[in-house]
Design a protein around this motif. Structure first.
Motif, PDB file in Angstrom:
ATOM      1  N   ALA A  33      19.827 -68.359 -25.708  1.00 62.98           N
ATOM      2  CA  ALA A  33      18.564 -68.050 -25.817  1.00 62.98           C
ATOM      3  C   ALA A  33      17.906 -67.394 -24.357  1.00 62.98           C
ATOM      4  N   MET A  34      19.110 -67.115 -23.609  1.00 62.59           N
ATOM      5  CA  MET A  34      18.458 -66.694 -22.525  1.00 62.59           C
ATOM      6  C   MET A  34      17.914 -65.201 -22.478  1.00 62.59           C
ATOM      7  N   THR A  35      17.022 -65.182 -21.633  1.00 60.94           N
ATOM      8  CA  THR A  35      16.160 -63.665 -21.590  1.00 60.94           C
ATOM      9  C   THR A  35      16.648 -63.075 -20.465  1.00 60.94           C
ATOM     10  N   MET A  36      16.052 -61.783 -20.355  1.00 58.25           N
ATOM     11  CA  MET A  36      16.413 -60.600 -19.252  1.00 58.25           C
ATOM     12  C   MET A  36      15.689 -61.200 -18.214  1.00 58.25           C
ATOM     13  N   THR A  37      14.455 -61.880 -18.279  1.00 54.67           N
ATOM     14  CA  THR A  37      13.772 -62.408 -16.988  1.00 54.67           C
ATOM     15  C   THR A  37      14.682 -63.523 -16.287  1.00 54.67           C
ATOM     16  N   GLU A  38      15.244 -64.377 -17.246  1.00 56.68           N
ATOM     17  CA  GLU A  38      16.000 -65.344 -16.622  1.00 56.68           C
ATOM     18  C   GLU A  38      17.205 -64.806 -16.085  1.00 56.68           C
ATOM     19  N   ILE A  39      17.907 -63.792 -16.682  1.00 49.96           N
ATOM     20  CA  ILE A  39      19.053 -63.017 -15.940  1.00 49.96           C
ATOM     21  C   ILE A  39      18.849 -62.465 -14.607  1.00 49.96           C
ATOM     22  N   LYS A  40      17.587 -61.857 -14.631  1.00 46.89           N
ATOM     23  CA  LYS A  40      17.213 -61.256 -13.450  1.00 46.89           C
ATOM     24  C   LYS A  40      16.935 -62.421 -12.288  1.00 46.89           C
ATOM     25  N   ALA A  41      16.021 -63.254 -12.791  1.00 46.01           N
ATOM     26  CA  ALA A  41      15.910 -64.435 -11.873  1.00 46.01           C
ATOM     27  C   ALA A  41      17.115 -65.134 -11.133  1.00 46.01           C
ATOM     28  N   GLY A  42      18.187 -65.375 -12.058  1.00 40.27           N
ATOM     29  CA  GLY A  42      19.175 -65.960 -11.614  1.00 40.27           C
ATOM     30  C   GLY A  42      20.177 -64.954 -10.739  1.00 40.27           C
TER      31      GLY A  42
END
Length: 301
Positions: free
Chosen positions: A68-77
């Motif tokens: 369920a990972m989002t692009m925002t979470e990828i960017k934040a990570g």
């Protein structure tokens, strides 16, 4: 003129704040362990090992929800992972030549940096009391370190540590910015994995080789991996409701614990340690005071 109503002053700590206090205590112990690890490993390999272990520890808790990972979470990570890698490599390199307690004191320079960078980058000016609290906490750091904290001048180890404080301040701000928008478990895994991979990747350009097996390195790497996983997930969770400025003032307890542990291990604790610790605590309280200026003005009108 109307009577001025009593305005409550909020200095209460909720679960999120107490959680940050807890990881600050753990954080303070890591300086001495990293200092020991630098006798058997290079900084890039150790940072990669530390955060790689942390990512593996977190993986079972977040594997089922990674889909369920989002692009925002990828960017934040990726962003936070980059700051972790750079900040901790610089700090670890500094620990090759300076004592753990000295590193902790210098690292505390991020205390006044967070409100300033938050203002410059996010356009969120801190309150006057937040500035005052951060300032008192920073003065406490100087008192805690003592007049001879930087005896002998500023060397390579000190400069590397000073530079790392800017990156650590950026990490705290980035976590505070993304925390309300992401799932703490997913983003923590990305952060830790990114920090590990970047550190390992930098070994070649830096000319650092893989060290031989050492039980000291293995045990410290595993222990700090577990601690790093806990620290990062708590930071991501707690800073959903705790502002970067308030979190930063809580984190100022870190060198207090580092100094105590360093003293137990034989490092010299400055004579002003207790006065410095008191100033840090006072800074935390002051940062939460809310002067009734606005309420008084409304009442008088």
């Amino acid at each position: 003129m109307s009577a001025v109503p009593d305005v409550p002053v909020s200095v209460r700590f909720g679960r999120a704040e107490w959680a940050l206090v807890g990881i600050t205590m753990i954080w303070g112990t890591t300086f001495l362990l990293v200092h020991w690890a630098m006798t058997v490993s290079g900084p890039y390999f150790f940072v990669g090992l530390r955060f790689g272990t942390a990512a593996l520890v977190m993986l079972p808790f977040g594997w089922s929800i990674l889909r369920a990972m989002t692009m925002t979470e990828i960017k934040a990570g990726l962003i936070v992972g980059l700051t972790i890698a750079v900040g901790y490599v610089l700090q670890t390199m500094g620990l090759q030549t300076i004592p753990s307690s000295k590193s902790a004191f210098i690292t505390a320079l991020y205390v006044p940096l967070v409100p300033l960078l938050q203002w410059l980058v996010l356009r969120r000016p801190p309150t006057l009391m937040a500035w005052a609290g951060a300032g008192l906490a920073f003065i406490g750091m100087l008192v805690l370190a003592g007049p001879d904290a930087l005896a002998g001048g500023i060397g390579r180890g000190e400069w590397l540590t000073i530079i790392s404080t800017f990156v650590i301040a950026a990490e705290i701000i980035a976590i505070g910015y993304f925390a309300p928008k992401v799932d703490a478990r997913r983003v923590t895994i990305i952060q830790l994995a990114t920090a590990s991979l970047l550190s390992f990747a930098a070994m070649g350009p830096a000319g650092e080789s893989v060290p031989g097996f050492s039980w000291t390195l293995a045990s410290i790497g595993l222990g700090l991996g577990l601690a790093s996983a806990l620290i990062q997930v708590v930071m991501n969770w707690a800073q959903r409701s705790v502002s970067p400025t308030r979190a930063t003032v809580i984190y100022t307890g870190e060198p207090v614990f580092a100094g105590i542990l360093g003293r137990i291990a034989g490092e010299r604790l400055p004579s002003g340690a207790f006065a410095g610790a008191a100033l840090i605590i006072f800074g935390i309280i002051v940062s939460e005071l809310k002067p009734p200026t606005r309420q008084r003005k409304i009442a008088e009108e």
